[in-house]
Design a protein around this motif. Structure first.
Motif, PDB file in Angstrom:
ATOM      1  N   PRO A  26       1.199  -1.064  -0.225  1.00 44.37           N
ATOM      2  CA  PRO A  26       0.071   0.104   0.213  1.00 44.37           C
ATOM      3  C   PRO A  26       0.629   1.084   0.274  1.00 44.37           C
ATOM      4  CG  PRO A  26       0.224  -0.573   2.382  1.00 44.37           C
ATOM      5  CD  PRO A  26       0.973  -1.857   1.742  1.00 44.37           C
ATOM      6  N   ALA A  27       2.332   1.201  -0.447  1.00 49.75           N
ATOM      7  CA  ALA A  27       2.508   2.588  -0.093  1.00 49.75           C
ATOM      8  C   ALA A  27       3.829   3.163  -1.903  1.00 49.75           C
ATOM      9  CB  ALA A  27       4.618   2.008   0.951  1.00 49.75           C
ATOM     10  N   PHE A  28       4.364   4.232  -0.889  1.00 51.16           N
ATOM     11  CA  PHE A  28       4.246   4.705  -2.957  1.00 51.16           C
ATOM     12  C   PHE A  28       5.873   5.675  -2.187  1.00 51.16           C
ATOM     13  CE2 PHE A  28       1.667   8.365  -2.090  1.00 51.16           C
ATOM     14  CZ  PHE A  28       2.563   9.403  -2.700  1.00 51.16           C
ATOM     15  N   SER A  29       6.758   5.520  -3.533  1.00 50.75           N
ATOM     16  CA  SER A  29       7.801   6.195  -3.548  1.00 50.75           C
ATOM     17  C   SER A  29       8.608   6.848  -4.374  1.00 50.75           C
ATOM     18  CB  SER A  29       9.490   5.146  -2.831  1.00 50.75           C
ATOM     19  OG  SER A  29      10.468   5.042  -2.598  1.00 50.75           O
ATOM     20  N   VAL A  30       9.027   8.238  -4.307  1.00 54.26           N
ATOM     21  CA  VAL A  30       9.279   9.131  -4.910  1.00 54.26           C
ATOM     22  C   VAL A  30      10.858   9.686  -4.753  1.00 54.26           C
ATOM     23  CG1 VAL A  30       9.221  11.442  -6.157  1.00 54.26           C
ATOM     24  CG2 VAL A  30       7.041   9.866  -5.235  1.00 54.26           C
ATOM     25  N   THR A  31      11.840   9.203  -5.874  1.00 54.61           N
ATOM     26  CA  THR A  31      12.723  10.206  -5.508  1.00 54.61           C
ATOM     27  C   THR A  31      13.373  11.530  -6.018  1.00 54.61           C
ATOM     28  OG1 THR A  31      13.764   7.438  -5.656  1.00 54.61           O
ATOM     29  CG2 THR A  31      15.111   9.624  -5.599  1.00 54.61           C
ATOM     30  N   VAL A  32      13.895  12.035  -5.399  1.00 52.47           N
ATOM     31  CA  VAL A  32      13.793  13.553  -5.907  1.00 52.47           C
ATOM     32  C   VAL A  32      15.098  13.906  -5.546  1.00 52.47           C
ATOM     33  CG1 VAL A  32      12.790  16.028  -5.832  1.00 52.47           C
ATOM     34  CG2 VAL A  32      11.311  14.518  -5.613  1.00 52.47           C
ATOM     35  N   PRO A  33      16.301  15.062  -6.771  1.00 50.53           N
ATOM     36  CA  PRO A  33      16.878  15.570  -6.234  1.00 50.53           C
ATOM     37  C   PRO A  33      16.859  16.868  -5.183  1.00 50.53           C
ATOM     38  CG  PRO A  33      17.071  15.758  -8.713  1.00 50.53           C
ATOM     39  CD  PRO A  33      15.739  14.703  -8.002  1.00 50.53           C
ATOM     40  N   VAL A  34      17.408  17.003  -4.224  1.00 51.43           N
ATOM     41  CA  VAL A  34      17.288  18.093  -3.552  1.00 51.43           C
ATOM     42  C   VAL A  34      19.308  18.722  -3.814  1.00 51.43           C
ATOM     43  CG1 VAL A  34      15.866  17.283  -2.269  1.00 51.43           C
ATOM     44  CG2 VAL A  34      18.597  17.256  -1.080  1.00 51.43           C
ATOM     45  N   ASP A  35      19.093  20.368  -3.393  1.00 61.68           N
ATOM     46  CA  ASP A  35      20.030  20.755  -3.987  1.00 61.68           C
ATOM     47  C   ASP A  35      21.145  20.812  -2.428  1.00 61.68           C
ATOM     48  OD1 ASP A  35      22.425  22.945  -3.979  1.00 61.68           O
ATOM     49  OD2 ASP A  35      20.640  24.018  -5.337  1.00 61.68           O
ATOM     50  N   VAL A  36      21.690  20.856  -1.719  1.00 58.35           N
ATOM     51  CA  VAL A  36      22.609  20.710  -0.726  1.00 58.35           C
ATOM     52  C   VAL A  36      24.123  21.279  -0.921  1.00 58.35           C
ATOM     53  CG1 VAL A  36      22.113  18.550   0.193  1.00 58.35           C
ATOM     54  CG2 VAL A  36      23.555  18.692  -0.884  1.00 58.35           C
ATOM     55  N   THR A  37      24.100  23.019  -1.564  1.00 58.06           N
ATOM     56  CA  THR A  37      25.679  23.733  -2.518  1.00 58.06           C
ATOM     57  C   THR A  37      25.472  24.343  -1.187  1.00 58.06           C
ATOM     58  OG1 THR A  37      24.335  23.549  -4.569  1.00 58.06           O
ATOM     59  CG2 THR A  37      26.279  24.853  -3.589  1.00 58.06           C
ATOM     60  N   GLY A  38      26.852  24.186  -0.495  1.00 58.75           N
ATOM     61  CA  GLY A  38      27.261  24.824   0.525  1.00 58.75           C
ATOM     62  C   GLY A  38      26.551  24.374   1.920  1.00 58.75           C
ATOM     63  N   LEU A  39      25.930  22.975   2.253  1.00 61.84           N
ATOM     64  CA  LEU A  39      25.519  22.741   3.509  1.00 61.84           C
ATOM     65  C   LEU A  39      26.043  22.497   4.098  1.00 61.84           C
ATOM     66  CD1 LEU A  39      22.865  21.812   5.498  1.00 61.84           C
ATOM     67  CD2 LEU A  39      23.186  19.850   3.906  1.00 61.84           C
ATOM     68  N   MET A 185      21.418  16.096  -3.903  1.00 63.14           N
ATOM     69  CA  MET A 185      20.902  14.224  -3.233  1.00 63.14           C
ATOM     70  C   MET A 185      20.162  13.973  -3.835  1.00 63.14           C
ATOM     71  SD  MET A 185      21.922  13.798   0.825  1.00 63.14           S
ATOM     72  CE  MET A 185      19.705  15.491   1.309  1.00 63.14           C
ATOM     73  N   PRO A 186      20.075  12.997  -4.202  1.00 62.88           N
ATOM     74  CA  PRO A 186      18.780  12.378  -4.217  1.00 62.88           C
ATOM     75  C   PRO A 186      18.057  11.573  -2.422  1.00 62.88           C
ATOM     76  CG  PRO A 186      20.526  10.505  -4.456  1.00 62.88           C
ATOM     77  CD  PRO A 186      21.055  12.142  -3.895  1.00 62.88           C
ATOM     78  N   VAL A 187      16.954  12.389  -2.558  1.00 65.64           N
ATOM     79  CA  VAL A 187      16.836  11.740  -1.522  1.00 65.64           C
ATOM     80  C   VAL A 187      15.086  11.584  -1.972  1.00 65.64           C
ATOM     81  CG1 VAL A 187      15.130  12.605   0.358  1.00 65.64           C
ATOM     82  CG2 VAL A 187      17.338  13.843  -0.601  1.00 65.64           C
ATOM     83  N   ALA A 188      14.940  10.022  -1.540  1.00 67.53           N
ATOM     84  CA  ALA A 188      13.801   8.904  -1.693  1.00 67.53           C
ATOM     85  C   ALA A 188      12.903   9.269  -0.844  1.00 67.53           C
ATOM     86  CB  ALA A 188      14.471   7.509  -1.752  1.00 67.53           C
ATOM     87  N   VAL A 189      11.691   9.600  -0.497  1.00 71.52           N
ATOM     88  CA  VAL A 189      10.346   9.119   0.733  1.00 71.52           C
ATOM     89  C   VAL A 189       9.651   8.498   0.881  1.00 71.52           C
ATOM     90  CG1 VAL A 189       8.746  10.779   1.210  1.00 71.52           C
ATOM     91  CG2 VAL A 189      10.856  11.655   0.724  1.00 71.52           C
ATOM     92  N   ASP A 190       9.326   7.575   1.098  1.00 67.80           N
ATOM     93  CA  ASP A 190       8.108   6.272   0.922  1.00 67.80           C
ATOM     94  C   ASP A 190       6.836   6.197   1.442  1.00 67.80           C
ATOM     95  OD1 ASP A 190       8.567   3.559  -0.125  1.00 67.80           O
ATOM     96  OD2 ASP A 190       7.342   3.583   1.884  1.00 67.80           O
ATOM     97  N   VAL A 191       6.016   6.175   1.579  1.00 65.87           N
ATOM     98  CA  VAL A 191       5.138   6.577   2.353  1.00 65.87           C
ATOM     99  C   VAL A 191       3.886   5.625   1.818  1.00 65.87           C
ATOM    100  CG1 VAL A 191       5.338   9.239   2.518  1.00 65.87           C
ATOM    101  CG2 VAL A 191       4.213   8.248   0.471  1.00 65.87           C
ATOM    102  N   HIS A 192       2.172   5.802   3.128  1.00 64.66           N
ATOM    103  CA  HIS A 192       1.184   4.907   3.281  1.00 64.66           C
ATOM    104  C   HIS A 192       0.296   5.617   2.478  1.00 64.66           C
ATOM    105  CE1 HIS A 192      -1.622   1.558   3.921  1.00 64.66           C
ATOM    106  NE2 HIS A 192      -0.517   1.225   4.896  1.00 64.66           N
ATOM    107  N   HIS A 193      -0.180   4.715   1.344  1.00 67.08           N
ATOM    108  CA  HIS A 193      -0.787   5.792   0.398  1.00 67.08           C
ATOM    109  C   HIS A 193      -2.129   6.292   1.113  1.00 67.08           C
ATOM    110  CE1 HIS A 193      -2.042   7.890  -2.817  1.00 67.08           C
ATOM    111  NE2 HIS A 193      -1.613   6.571  -4.197  1.00 67.08           N
ATOM    112  N   ALA A 194      -2.526   5.130   2.341  1.00 72.87           N
ATOM    113  CA  ALA A 194      -4.209   5.500   3.021  1.00 72.87           C
ATOM    114  C   ALA A 194      -3.958   6.369   3.624  1.00 72.87           C
ATOM    115  CB  ALA A 194      -4.093   4.108   3.753  1.00 72.87           C
ATOM    116  N   LEU A 195      -2.819   7.258   3.941  1.00 69.79           N
ATOM    117  CA  LEU A 195      -2.282   8.406   4.530  1.00 69.79           C
ATOM    118  C   LEU A 195      -2.014   9.280   3.941  1.00 69.79           C
ATOM    119  CD1 LEU A 195      -0.665   6.539   7.945  1.00 69.79           C
ATOM    120  CD2 LEU A 195      -3.029   7.181   7.564  1.00 69.79           C
TER     121      LEU A 195
END
Length: 215
Positions: A26-39, A185-195
């Protein structure tokens, strides 16, 4: 602010809950690049490593998205919305295995980093049980966001292990890479689709990027 129960008979997501909650996956996952320049430099000025800074920003972002603070009541009568959620992340141990480290929420990065630095050595030096060396204190397991870091891999997709009934949000952080003079930096978020739906994951990434930029 306190935890609250959301009655299903008036909840706008009740149809989504009924549709997804009994699915085998019941979960789905999305991977997105985020900008960490200067972090690295900004985090150091706040007494934190990049690892601590992006864990902190992700946890704060998740706390700002109400569906990511929610959990299923398994008798099907309600959904619980937690006042605050915390993190559990993976730590590479000295013996080559890994253990889990609880990271309680602290809105201030310096305080969050100080607390985490005190907890990290016990987990790094432990062995055996995955929870050896961890001290969750008053943090409840149902309020955790599960996190992990793979600094060796600039992945483009990621899947998490989920057990039966696991409804917790999950976040994975990848390797920093230079792209056109910016660090991403790639970041993957996985969440329960019921929520959670895609719009909620989108809100998470908006908050996450803003918090990284503000370090």
């Amino acid at each position: 602010m306190q935890d609250r129960l959301i009655p299903l008979d008036t909840w706008p997501r009740r149809a989504a809950l009924a549709h997804f909650r009994h699915m085998a996956q019941p979960a789905f996952s999305v991977t997105v690049p985020v900008d960490v320049t200067g972090l690295r430099e900004r985090a150091a000025a706040r007494g934190a490593t990049p690892w601590l800074a992006y864990h902190h920003a992700a946890l704060e972002a998740a706390n700002r998205v109400a569906p990511m603070r929610q959990g299923l009541i398994h008798d099907g009568t309600a959904v619980r919305e937690f006042a605050a959620i915390h993190a559990s992340t993976t730590v590479l141990r000295q013996d080559g295995s890994f253990g889990f480290l609880t990271l309680p929420r602290a809105p201030d990065l310096a305080r969050f980093a100080s607390d985490a630095r005190a907890r990290l050595p016990r987990v790094r030096e432990s062995s055996g049980d995955l929870f050896a060396g961890d001290d969750p204190g008053e943090v409840r397991v149902e309020t955790l966001v599960h996190m992990t870091a793979l600094p060796w891999l600039p992945f483009t997709a990621f899947t998490h292990a989920r057990g039966q009934g696991d409804d917790r949000p999950k976040v994975a952080f990848g390797r920093f890479t230079d792209q056109g003079g910016r660090l991403l930096m790639p970041v993957a978020v996985d969440v329960h689709h019921a929520l959670c739906d895609g719009v909620h994951v989108g809100e998470f990434f908006e908050h996450f990027q803003a918090l990284l930029d503000a370090v």
